[in-house]
Scaffold this active site. Structure first.
Site, PDB file in Angstrom:
ATOM      1  CB  CYS A  33      -0.909  -0.066   1.139  1.00 30.16           C
ATOM      2  SG  CYS A  33      -0.341  -0.044   2.757  1.00 30.16           S
ATOM      3  CG  ASP A  35      -0.380   3.401   3.954  1.00 31.36           C
ATOM      4  OD1 ASP A  35      -0.369   4.101   2.733  1.00 31.36           O
ATOM      5  OD2 ASP A  35      -1.465   3.007   4.414  1.00 31.36           O
ATOM      6  CB  CYS A  58      -4.982   3.980   5.100  1.00 31.32           C
ATOM      7  SG  CYS A  58      -4.520   2.818   6.279  1.00 31.32           S
ATOM      8  CB  CYS A 102      -3.568  -0.402   9.168  1.00 29.90           C
ATOM      9  SG  CYS A 102      -4.436  -0.610   7.636  1.00 29.90           S
TER      10      CYS A 102
HETATM   11 FE1  FES Z   1      -1.731   0.077   4.063  1.00 33.23          FE
HETATM   12 FE2  FES Z   1      -3.318   1.046   6.227  1.00 33.23          FE
HETATM   13  S1  FES Z   1      -3.749   0.522   3.753  1.00 33.23           S
HETATM   14  S2  FES Z   1      -1.284   0.611   6.272  1.00 33.23           S
END
Ligand code: FES
Length: 122
Positions: A33, A35, A58, A102
């Site tokens: 993702c 992040d 996110c 996450c």
């Molecule tokens: Fe990857 Fe939340 S979508 S940390």
């Protein structure tokens, strides 16, 4: 889809920022993702006295960072190490299955911050 607690920590995150003279810093990212999360801890007598975070991610990642930094303040290093992705998710009133990674990010960044603290102490 998100609990009231997740929404609260996402819209009003606690402990955002850096600790310039942090005793430990841990960073973790998820290549899928994209992040990234950074956790800073200040430790005194084996107890976490302050914690802050910087997260580019996110809403769930921000809520996790906010919650985990709240949870570890006042805990000993060993108590903080016992915090898992499930513990954080439970404190947040649960996370959707596809958002559990996450929570993993938070638990892993925290472990790295503690590792960093222990290495610096050596
Ligand atoms: Fe990857 Fe939340 S979508 S940390």
């Amino acid at each position: 889809m998100y609990s009231a607690k997740v929404m609260d920590h996402f819209t009003n995150p606690r402990n955002v920022g850096e600790i310039p003279d942090a005793d430990g810093i841990g960073a973790e990212g998820n290549p899928t993702c994209g992040d990234v999360m950074q956790i800073f801890i200040k430790v005194k007598d084996d107890t976490i006295v302050d914690a802050k975070f910087k997260t580019f991610g996110c809403g769930a990642a921000i809520a996790v960072s906010s919650m985990i930094t709240e949870m570890i303040k006042g805990k000993t290093i060993d108590e903080a190490l016992a915090i898992s992705k499930e513990t954080v998710a439970n404190e947040l009133g649960g996370l959707p299955a596809q958002k559990m990674h996450c929570s993993n990010l938070g638990a892993d960044a925290l472990k790295k911050a503690i590792e960093d603290y222990r290495n610096k102490k050596k």
